[in-house]
Motif scaffolding. Sequence first.
Motif, PDB file in Angstrom:
ATOM      1  N   ALA A 180       0.831  -1.197   0.046  1.00  0.00           N
ATOM      2  CA  ALA A 180      -0.005   0.074   0.042  1.00  0.00           C
ATOM      3  C   ALA A 180       0.857   1.368   0.097  1.00  0.00           C
ATOM      4  CB  ALA A 180      -0.750  -0.033   1.279  1.00  0.00           C
ATOM      5  N   THR A 181       2.157   1.142   0.340  1.00  0.00           N
ATOM      6  CA  THR A 181       2.713   2.364   0.626  1.00  0.00           C
ATOM      7  C   THR A 181       4.115   2.617  -0.197  1.00  0.00           C
ATOM      8  OG1 THR A 181       3.716   1.535   2.535  1.00  0.00           O
ATOM      9  CG2 THR A 181       1.802   2.709   2.957  1.00  0.00           C
ATOM     10  N   CYS A 182       4.848   1.509  -0.504  1.00  0.00           N
ATOM     11  CA  CYS A 182       6.270   1.698  -0.871  1.00  0.00           C
ATOM     12  C   CYS A 182       6.382   1.460  -2.371  1.00  0.00           C
ATOM     13  CB  CYS A 182       7.194   0.369  -0.153  1.00  0.00           C
ATOM     14  SG  CYS A 182       7.140   0.974   1.697  1.00  0.00           S
ATOM     15  N   GLU A 183       7.473   2.250  -2.906  1.00  0.00           N
ATOM     16  CA  GLU A 183       7.736   1.867  -4.347  1.00  0.00           C
ATOM     17  C   GLU A 183       8.937   0.919  -4.430  1.00  0.00           C
ATOM     18  OE1 GLU A 183       8.572   5.400  -6.564  1.00  0.00           O
ATOM     19  OE2 GLU A 183       9.016   4.066  -8.520  1.00  0.00           O
ATOM     20  N   ASN A 184       9.819   1.395  -3.521  1.00  0.00           N
ATOM     21  CA  ASN A 184      11.304   0.766  -3.454  1.00  0.00           C
ATOM     22  C   ASN A 184      11.150  -0.108  -2.153  1.00  0.00           C
ATOM     23  OD1 ASN A 184      12.715   1.900  -5.624  1.00  0.00           O
ATOM     24  ND2 ASN A 184      12.103   3.645  -4.513  1.00  0.00           N
ATOM     25  N   ILE A 185      11.726  -1.505  -2.397  1.00  0.00           N
ATOM     26  CA  ILE A 185      11.573  -2.336  -1.255  1.00  0.00           C
ATOM     27  C   ILE A 185      12.827  -3.099  -1.323  1.00  0.00           C
ATOM     28  CG2 ILE A 185       9.155  -2.449  -1.089  1.00  0.00           C
ATOM     29  CD1 ILE A 185       9.552  -5.395  -2.209  1.00  0.00           C
ATOM     30  N   ALA A 186      13.064  -3.784  -0.076  1.00  0.00           N
ATOM     31  CA  ALA A 186      14.284  -4.833   0.096  1.00  0.00           C
ATOM     32  C   ALA A 186      13.615  -5.961   0.839  1.00  0.00           C
ATOM     33  CB  ALA A 186      15.562  -4.056   0.728  1.00  0.00           C
ATOM     34  N   ILE A 187      13.909  -7.046   0.607  1.00  0.00           N
ATOM     35  CA  ILE A 187      13.330  -8.255   1.381  1.00  0.00           C
ATOM     36  C   ILE A 187      14.668  -8.889   1.922  1.00  0.00           C
ATOM     37  CG2 ILE A 187      12.293 -10.409   1.106  1.00  0.00           C
ATOM     38  CD1 ILE A 187      10.647  -9.447  -1.097  1.00  0.00           C
ATOM     39  N   MET A 188      14.558  -9.032   3.416  1.00  0.00           N
ATOM     40  CA  MET A 188      15.583  -9.679   4.122  1.00  0.00           C
ATOM     41  C   MET A 188      15.212 -10.930   4.598  1.00  0.00           C
ATOM     42  SD  MET A 188      17.044  -6.759   6.374  1.00  0.00           S
ATOM     43  CE  MET A 188      18.428  -7.665   6.923  1.00  0.00           C
ATOM     44  N   ASP A 189      16.235 -11.896   4.683  1.00  0.00           N
ATOM     45  CA  ASP A 189      16.147 -13.307   5.538  1.00  0.00           C
ATOM     46  C   ASP A 189      17.479 -13.728   6.070  1.00  0.00           C
ATOM     47  OD1 ASP A 189      14.251 -15.232   6.455  1.00  0.00           O
ATOM     48  OD2 ASP A 189      14.777 -16.675   4.749  1.00  0.00           O
ATOM     49  N   TYR A 190      17.162 -14.214   7.098  1.00  0.00           N
ATOM     50  CA  TYR A 190      18.509 -14.580   7.828  1.00  0.00           C
ATOM     51  C   TYR A 190      19.745 -13.648   7.593  1.00  0.00           C
ATOM     52  CZ  TYR A 190      16.201 -18.977   8.422  1.00  0.00           C
ATOM     53  OH  TYR A 190      15.393 -20.045   8.652  1.00  0.00           O
ATOM     54  N   GLY A 191      19.531 -12.334   7.576  1.00  0.00           N
ATOM     55  CA  GLY A 191      20.487 -11.211   7.753  1.00  0.00           C
ATOM     56  C   GLY A 191      21.052 -10.770   6.302  1.00  0.00           C
ATOM     57  N   GLU A 192      20.213 -11.485   5.415  1.00  0.00           N
ATOM     58  CA  GLU A 192      20.791 -11.045   3.864  1.00  0.00           C
ATOM     59  C   GLU A 192      19.895 -10.427   3.302  1.00  0.00           C
ATOM     60  OE1 GLU A 192      23.272 -14.735   1.963  1.00  0.00           O
ATOM     61  OE2 GLU A 192      21.758 -15.283   3.099  1.00  0.00           O
ATOM     62  N   ILE A 193      20.108  -9.689   2.260  1.00  0.00           N
ATOM     63  CA  ILE A 193      19.240  -8.938   1.199  1.00  0.00           C
ATOM     64  C   ILE A 193      18.737 -10.269   0.294  1.00  0.00           C
ATOM     65  CG2 ILE A 193      18.709  -7.258  -0.459  1.00  0.00           C
ATOM     66  CD1 ILE A 193      18.921  -6.190   2.312  1.00  0.00           C
ATOM     67  N   LEU A 194      17.424 -10.625   0.097  1.00  0.00           N
ATOM     68  CA  LEU A 194      17.077 -11.584  -0.840  1.00  0.00           C
ATOM     69  C   LEU A 194      16.746 -10.637  -2.322  1.00  0.00           C
ATOM     70  CD1 LEU A 194      15.211 -14.274   1.051  1.00  0.00           C
ATOM     71  CD2 LEU A 194      17.427 -14.152   0.404  1.00  0.00           C
ATOM     72  N   PHE A 195      16.145  -9.418  -2.013  1.00  0.00           N
ATOM     73  CA  PHE A 195      15.631  -9.009  -3.184  1.00  0.00           C
ATOM     74  C   PHE A 195      15.865  -7.144  -2.953  1.00  0.00           C
ATOM     75  CE2 PHE A 195      12.364  -6.407  -4.844  1.00  0.00           C
ATOM     76  CZ  PHE A 195      12.481  -6.550  -6.275  1.00  0.00           C
ATOM     77  N   LYS A 196      16.068  -6.571  -3.848  1.00  0.00           N
ATOM     78  CA  LYS A 196      16.224  -5.215  -3.532  1.00  0.00           C
ATOM     79  C   LYS A 196      15.748  -4.332  -5.139  1.00  0.00           C
ATOM     80  CE  LYS A 196      21.079  -4.969  -4.096  1.00  0.00           C
ATOM     81  NZ  LYS A 196      22.406  -4.594  -3.331  1.00  0.00           N
ATOM     82  N   GLY A 197      14.612  -3.648  -4.949  1.00  0.00           N
ATOM     83  CA  GLY A 197      14.217  -3.014  -6.067  1.00  0.00           C
ATOM     84  C   GLY A 197      12.985  -2.481  -6.133  1.00  0.00           C
ATOM     85  N   THR A 198      12.271  -2.214  -7.050  1.00  0.00           N
ATOM     86  CA  THR A 198      10.990  -1.692  -6.946  1.00  0.00           C
ATOM     87  C   THR A 198       9.941  -2.721  -6.853  1.00  0.00           C
ATOM     88  OG1 THR A 198      10.623  -1.586  -9.240  1.00  0.00           O
ATOM     89  CG2 THR A 198      11.731   0.113  -8.607  1.00  0.00           C
ATOM     90  N   VAL A 199       8.633  -2.408  -6.288  1.00  0.00           N
ATOM     91  CA  VAL A 199       7.614  -3.360  -6.132  1.00  0.00           C
ATOM     92  C   VAL A 199       7.444  -4.013  -7.443  1.00  0.00           C
ATOM     93  CG1 VAL A 199       5.197  -3.700  -5.547  1.00  0.00           C
ATOM     94  CG2 VAL A 199       6.541  -2.008  -4.140  1.00  0.00           C
ATOM     95  N   MET A 200       7.515  -3.127  -8.704  1.00  0.00           N
ATOM     96  CA  MET A 200       7.107  -3.966  -9.977  1.00  0.00           C
ATOM     97  C   MET A 200       8.112  -4.842 -10.364  1.00  0.00           C
ATOM     98  SD  MET A 200       4.339  -2.273 -10.732  1.00  0.00           S
ATOM     99  CE  MET A 200       4.029  -2.593 -12.624  1.00  0.00           C
ATOM    100  N   GLU A 201       9.485  -4.616 -10.109  1.00  0.00           N
ATOM    101  CA  GLU A 201      10.103  -5.591 -10.353  1.00  0.00           C
ATOM    102  C   GLU A 201      10.052  -6.885  -9.448  1.00  0.00           C
ATOM    103  OE1 GLU A 201      13.999  -2.461 -11.410  1.00  0.00           O
ATOM    104  OE2 GLU A 201      13.807  -3.464  -9.471  1.00  0.00           O
ATOM    105  N   LEU A 202       9.541  -6.724  -8.188  1.00  0.00           N
ATOM    106  CA  LEU A 202       9.231  -7.902  -7.470  1.00  0.00           C
ATOM    107  C   LEU A 202       8.107  -8.646  -7.903  1.00  0.00           C
ATOM    108  CD1 LEU A 202       9.976  -9.345  -4.942  1.00  0.00           C
ATOM    109  CD2 LEU A 202       8.018  -7.956  -3.759  1.00  0.00           C
ATOM    110  N   LEU A 203       6.993  -8.006  -8.377  1.00  0.00           N
ATOM    111  CA  LEU A 203       6.113  -8.645  -8.899  1.00  0.00           C
ATOM    112  C   LEU A 203       6.452  -9.277 -10.278  1.00  0.00           C
ATOM    113  CD1 LEU A 203       3.235  -5.716  -8.706  1.00  0.00           C
ATOM    114  CD2 LEU A 203       3.237  -7.842  -7.335  1.00  0.00           C
ATOM    115  N   ALA A 204       7.251  -8.896 -11.108  1.00  0.00           N
ATOM    116  CA  ALA A 204       7.993  -9.329 -12.321  1.00  0.00           C
ATOM    117  C   ALA A 204       8.243 -10.770 -12.277  1.00  0.00           C
ATOM    118  CB  ALA A 204       8.778  -8.464 -13.076  1.00  0.00           C
ATOM    119  N   LEU A 205       8.868 -11.174 -10.915  1.00  0.00           N
ATOM    120  CA  LEU A 205       9.742 -12.288 -10.545  1.00  0.00           C
ATOM    121  C   LEU A 205       8.689 -13.352 -10.814  1.00  0.00           C
ATOM    122  CD1 LEU A 205      11.759 -11.282  -7.340  1.00  0.00           C
ATOM    123  CD2 LEU A 205      12.681 -11.795  -9.780  1.00  0.00           C
TER     124      LEU A 205
END
Lengths: 428, 298
Positions: free
Chosen positions: B197-222
């Motif tokens: 609802a709010t962010c254009e840019n995001i990062a996804i973390m797991d176990y202290g690592e960045i699994l994804f960084k980019g825009t929401v659109m890029e995440l959706l494209a995955l």
Amino acid sequence: MLLTLMKKECAQYLKSVTYYIFCICLALDFFTQMGEFDVPTKPEAGWESYGDVRTTDKDLIMQETLNKLWSEYSTGSYTTYPIGFYKRVQLDTAGEEKIAQIITNCTGMTEEEISAFKEEEKNIRESAMEKMLEEQGMEPGMIFENDLPDLDIPMKEGLTFDVFCQEMKKADNLLGGGSSYSEAELQSTTRPQTYEEALEEYNSFIKKDKITNAYARLFCDYMGIMLAMLPIFLAVSRVLRDRRAQAEQVIHMKSASSFSIILSRYLAAVLMSLIPVLVLSCCPLLQCMYYADRIGEAYDLFAFVKYTCFWLLPHILITLSVGFFVTEITDSVAAVLIQGIWWFVSVFMSIGNLVGLCGWNLVPRFNSVGDYPIYEQMKEQLFKNRLMYTAVSIVLLLLTVLVYSKKRKGEFASVRARFVNRKNKLEV
Amino acid sequence: METQICLHGVNKFYGTKQALKDIDLTIPQGMFGLLGRNGAGKTTLMKVMATLLPVNSGEIDICGVPVTNAAKIRRMTGYLPQDFSMYGNMTVYEAMDYLGVLSGLSKQERKERIPKLLERVNLQNNYRTKVKAMSGGMRRRLGIAQAILHDPKVLIVDEPTAGLDPEERVRFRNLLCEMAEERIVILSTHIVGDIEATCENIAIMDYGEILFKGTVMELLALAEGSVYTAEISKMELEQIKQEYLVTGQLVQGSHVTVRFLLREPMQELFDGATPCEVNVEDAYMYLMYRERGDASCF
């Protein structure tokens, strides 16, 4: 910023239950301990007694102390007050022999001569008892040990005071400390006061102490006991409050320097601890002023403020510093325990000498109205004592700022996590 | 002065446990979402940026200022921790005023800003409300007001919507979006809806690592082309769960409408399965499965 923060901290104290409990405890101590306003009366010639006064007469000190040692040795029982509590000590044969040796060293008497002396004293006491029973018609149960005469033990010729003190120190060590042969006890040997001395003491009370100063010292004695402990609760509750209120991280993130935050909290605690003390001091001050006016003598209007700042303020400073430092470093109430033990030892160690005990004690004692000469003697040490505690307080405060500054950067969190990890590993 | 946060090779250890692993990230102005499950390292990363924790290695620049310059960073950063509160016996105004002093604001500045901010977070009628009497939502709003009291360039908010009711959550998200118009707002959450609802840019973390960084659109494209929906009978549900990654199921009588992800890009489909539009939740689940191979959350 410092002043504004300090004002806000003070306002917070006014909303704190801990602070009101602190004030109530101080007030209770004051009203129960200071009691009624008993003014020393002017001595008149011909009184039966003018009380006792401490003596500096070395011969008298040696004689009185040796008599006491002899008396306790004769009964095989010694009274001591280690850290202020009564304790009855009974030595084994080797210990008794060592005491006998000390007596020999001080009297120059052999063991046989001591036994003969012991026999002589026994006879004298028995005949004195018979006399009391016959002539005064007393019942055996009505006669106390102290009512019977003691013989002055002859001192060894050429015995110096220093050598005597060393011998007494040996005896004190044998008995585990806190005995009648400790240095403090030797210094508090008394003798009957003369009329002239009593009059001089009264005049000192009126002229030198201007009444108010004498009462201010008594006030400091009672308040000092409380102020060496109670402010710890204000410090501990203040430091732990951030964490309990879950405000710690937000405050850590603000731009105010660690020095400003800690100093404002500390100064507010000092001020709020001082206020009830100064308010309570108005009671004896007004009584002194009224009395001085009635007898047409001068009083010192600022005596209580002066003594409070000089004598009691260091109590508050050191107690709060210990509280801030230990709580900041441990994030627990450990400071209460630490200060409690320190306070306990300090207060109870002084039980044997309540007037003029100072040294480096946390709680200097002066449980007397007047006794100006004793105060004169202790003044210099008292000044050093108070100065030392003030300096230690400042050092602890600076260390608190350092610890707080590191905590704000999370440096302590890493240490703690490392400790927890290690502990977990050990448990696995 | 540049308005972005740069993290390069950031590592953080708690004793022997590594909480952050070689984090490289650039956060531009606007809303930035940090998504990840509980314990992923989001809060640690936030605290590191807020100077509340030191890093073991790596560099962090906040608007051109290295994070080691804590005093300067604190002047330009606002922080709302996960479990924000203030002294219970303080009123809302007193709390703001106290924190304002700690932020170095003058009396005049506090007098001007506090009423405006309290109005902005809809606490204008609660000046005298004690902190202890406030609801969770009100406290969070007070938290956000205090965090922007000194008008910071960067606002870091850690899990601000956890435990809030839906209405309060929407209000809070809108508030954050408003804030982000003039500064960097980093929002950490494990609630996918907040990010969506709010962010254009995001990062996804797991176990202290960045699994994804980019825009929401890029995440959706995955996850594009991997999300399907189908209406199946209840009997078939267990088999579908075995074969696909079910992200949603709606039982309607004897039928179930399932939403699922393909385990592999070219996985065979059954009759009735129709492709549907990917949402952030689908993409997040897809990513977690792809990166970690962990289907236990489905």
